[in-house]
Design a protein around this motif. Structure first.
Motif, PDB file in Angstrom:
ATOM      1  N   PHE A 286       1.585   0.987   2.099  1.00 28.25           N
ATOM      2  CA  PHE A 286       2.036   0.255   0.913  1.00 28.25           C
ATOM      3  C   PHE A 286       3.558   0.125   0.917  1.00 28.25           C
ATOM      4  O   PHE A 286       4.107  -0.967   0.708  1.00 28.25           O
ATOM      5  N   VAL A 287       4.258   1.218   1.177  1.00 23.70           N
ATOM      6  CA  VAL A 287       5.722   1.188   1.221  1.00 23.70           C
ATOM      7  C   VAL A 287       6.202   0.248   2.330  1.00 23.70           C
ATOM      8  O   VAL A 287       7.168  -0.508   2.146  1.00 23.70           O
ATOM      9  N   LEU A 288       5.521   0.277   3.476  1.00 25.47           N
ATOM     10  CA  LEU A 288       5.897  -0.615   4.577  1.00 25.47           C
ATOM     11  C   LEU A 288       5.721  -2.073   4.168  1.00 25.47           C
ATOM     12  O   LEU A 288       6.569  -2.928   4.487  1.00 25.47           O
ATOM     13  N   ALA A 289       4.653  -2.364   3.431  1.00 22.57           N
ATOM     14  CA  ALA A 289       4.443  -3.733   2.950  1.00 22.57           C
ATOM     15  C   ALA A 289       5.544  -4.142   1.977  1.00 22.57           C
ATOM     16  O   ALA A 289       6.030  -5.280   2.015  1.00 22.57           O
TER      17      ALA A 289
ATOM     18  N   GLU B  72      10.594   5.707  -6.363  1.00 28.17           N
ATOM     19  CA  GLU B  72      10.558   4.955  -5.112  1.00 28.17           C
ATOM     20  C   GLU B  72      10.035   3.541  -5.348  1.00 28.17           C
ATOM     21  O   GLU B  72      10.581   2.570  -4.812  1.00 28.17           O
ATOM     22  N   LEU B  73       9.012   3.404  -6.158  1.00 30.92           N
ATOM     23  CA  LEU B  73       8.472   2.075  -6.464  1.00 30.92           C
ATOM     24  C   LEU B  73       9.511   1.196  -7.155  1.00 30.92           C
ATOM     25  O   LEU B  73       9.588  -0.013  -6.907  1.00 30.92           O
TER      26      LEU B  73
ATOM     27  N   MET C  45      -4.144   1.248  -6.104  1.00 26.70           N
ATOM     28  CA  MET C  45      -2.878   1.693  -5.546  1.00 26.70           C
ATOM     29  C   MET C  45      -3.130   2.887  -4.615  1.00 26.70           C
ATOM     30  O   MET C  45      -3.681   3.896  -5.039  1.00 26.70           O
ATOM     31  N   PRO C  46      -2.739   2.771  -3.343  1.00 22.80           N
ATOM     32  CA  PRO C  46      -2.972   3.877  -2.412  1.00 22.80           C
ATOM     33  C   PRO C  46      -1.850   4.907  -2.521  1.00 22.80           C
ATOM     34  O   PRO C  46      -0.804   4.777  -1.895  1.00 22.80           O
ATOM     35  N   VAL C  47      -2.060   5.937  -3.305  1.00 23.61           N
ATOM     36  CA  VAL C  47      -0.969   6.868  -3.628  1.00 23.61           C
ATOM     37  C   VAL C  47      -0.884   8.046  -2.671  1.00 23.61           C
ATOM     38  O   VAL C  47       0.059   8.833  -2.739  1.00 23.61           O
ATOM     39  N   THR C  48      -1.866   8.193  -1.773  1.00 18.22           N
ATOM     40  CA  THR C  48      -1.808   9.241  -0.759  1.00 18.22           C
ATOM     41  C   THR C  48      -2.002   8.587   0.609  1.00 18.22           C
ATOM     42  O   THR C  48      -2.294   7.397   0.718  1.00 18.22           O
ATOM     43  N   ASN C  49      -1.860   9.375   1.652  1.00 13.04           N
ATOM     44  CA  ASN C  49      -2.075   8.852   3.006  1.00 13.04           C
ATOM     45  C   ASN C  49      -3.486   9.121   3.521  1.00 13.04           C
ATOM     46  O   ASN C  49      -3.760   8.961   4.705  1.00 13.04           O
ATOM     47  N   ASP C  50      -4.373   9.517   2.608  1.00 11.59           N
ATOM     48  CA  ASP C  50      -5.782   9.691   2.939  1.00 11.59           C
ATOM     49  C   ASP C  50      -6.571   8.674   2.126  1.00 11.59           C
ATOM     50  O   ASP C  50      -6.761   8.854   0.919  1.00 11.59           O
ATOM     51  N   PRO C  51      -7.040   7.594   2.750  1.00 14.04           N
ATOM     52  CA  PRO C  51      -7.759   6.553   2.004  1.00 14.04           C
ATOM     53  C   PRO C  51      -8.912   7.089   1.169  1.00 14.04           C
ATOM     54  O   PRO C  51      -9.197   6.558   0.088  1.00 14.04           O
TER      55      PRO C  51
END
Length: 411
Positions: free
Chosen positions: A170-173, A235-236, A288-294
């Motif tokens: 998400f951050v990369l996007a 960060e957002l 919203m994907p708030v962790t790195n584990d889908p």
């Protein structure tokens, strides 16, 4: 939805209303009964008007007066203190409802046939708001909602991006959108409540499902459980526009409809407003994907509208007729179709393809409750969050959240 009817009351105020007796607004003239139906959802006014017109055609002896004031919190509080509770209410499933139910001013629907048509999980959700000491079902979950990331499909395609399923993606996007000269996220923080959308998505997944209960037992705190969500909120904010705190919700809907950002952090209730401004816009949504584990990124969902009625209404039979009409499958289906919402009623499903990105969450139960629905009534979390996003003092913010929670509970 983080309800725009923010929590307002105290047990003292509500109890006072009971002690002096709740009045009813239902009147009658020429044999016609008039019932007052109060709602805090301005977005639903046109839908309610249409449904009320159909009900009145079927029941010419009953008139429904829709009351949807812009300052719903203040209006309902005033009506309570004046012992003038509306006959019927369509309000959010949040702490305000919990206080009303505990105060004894609402009808108990436990023995009503309509209650059996509701998905049990949503009954349990609103019962938790009331607490274990109060028996009965004092509100009927009707429409449910979800916080999501709404996105402009055309822009995502132009940027060569796919829907992110992890926080890093998400951050990369967001970074790629920013580098391409786009506004990644359109914030509307002039209206403080809109900051609670991403806050709830973060907290619902990161702070623990039992945060509220543990907080009340002294086993959890914002300082400990919300440190990471607070960092991610800041960060957002880096991916907003030049006037994050100068634009309100309605203007944000129009701006997003005009293509002024790639992503919009809102709930499903914003989609009808966006499409009013731009009917041809191709929209998509994802949790919203708030962790790195889908597998850990659940959709935050809750009861957006529950139907209830004043226990002291002078026209209980007529009020129940309206509630029974609203609870019919065909009525509920029309409501969720027009409002782009989801239904708490069994066998009523949202089929709009715009929600394809969150459909699986409802099917497999990958859902988390709105954390702020369990905050104490009157805490004012949206204003505290807005202040934090302006001054960026995380320690002071988390400390204030803890103190305000405790202050309200100690009243």
């Amino acid at each position: 939805m983080f309800s725009k009817l923010s929590v307002f009351g105290t047990t003292v105020v509500l109890s006072a209303a009971i002690l002096t007796g709740c009045g009813s607004n239902g009147g009658s003239s020429d044999g016609q009964v008039e019932l007052d139906f109060f709602t805090n959802k301005s977005e639903s006014i046109d839908t309610y008007k249409g449904l009320i017109a159909d009900f009145e055609k079927q029941n010419p002896d009953i008139k429904i007066k829709l009351d949807a004031p812009p300052e719903a919190e203040t209006v309902l509080k005033t009506r309570l203190t004046k012992n003038d509770l509306p006959d019927l209410m369509g309000i959010g499933g949040n702490a305000t409802y919990g206080e009303l139910a505990r105060a004894g001013v609402l009808h108990d629907f436990s023995e009503e046939e309509v209650t059996s048509s509701i998905q049990p999980a949503y009954i349990e959700m609103v019962n938790r708001l009331v607490g274990p000491d109060e028996k009965g079902v004092h509100g009927l979950p009707y429409a449910t909602n979800a916080n999501a990331v709404i996105y402009n499909k055309a822009k995502l395609k132009e940027l060569g991006l796919t829907v992110p399923t992890t926080w890093d993606e998400f951050v990369l996007a967001l970074e790629k959108a920013k580098a391409a000269g786009e506004t990644p996220i359109y914030f509307t923080l002039k209206d403080a409540w809109t900051g609670m959308i991403p806050w709830n998505s973060l907290g619902g997944n990161l702070a623990g499902d039992e945060f509220a209960a543990q907080k009340n037992e002294g086993k959890a705190s914002f300082a400990e459980n919300y440190d990471v969500p607070a960092d991610k909120m800041l960060e957002l904010l880096e991916y907003g526009h030049k006037d994050n705190f100068g634009v309100a919700y309605n203007d944000g809907n129009n701006a997003f409809a005009k293509g002024e950002s790639v992503f919009y952090l809102q709930g499903n209730w914003a989609i009808p407003e966006i499409l009013k401004a731009n009917p041809d816009m191709e929209l998509g949504v994802f949790p919203m994907p708030v962790t790195n584990d889908p597998a850990q990124n659940r959709l935050v969902s809750g009861v957006d509208v529950l139907l209830t009625m004043n226990e002291e209404t002078e026209h209980k039979e007529e009020a129940m007729k309206f509630i029974e009409f609203m609870m019919k499958e065909e009525t509920a289906a029309r409501y969720i179709e027009e409002q782009k919402a989801f239904s708490a009623i069994q066998n009523v499903f949202q089929e709009d393809p715009v929600f394809e990105g969150i459909k699986a969450n409802f099917e497999n139960g990958s859902l988390a409750s709105f954390p702020d629905h369990y905050y104490p009534a009157g805490m004012g979390a949206d204003g505290i969050l807005q202040e934090f996003l302006m001054n960026k003092d995380k320690e002071a913010f988390l400390t204030k959240m803890d103190k305000e929670w405790e202050k309200v509970n100690d009243r």
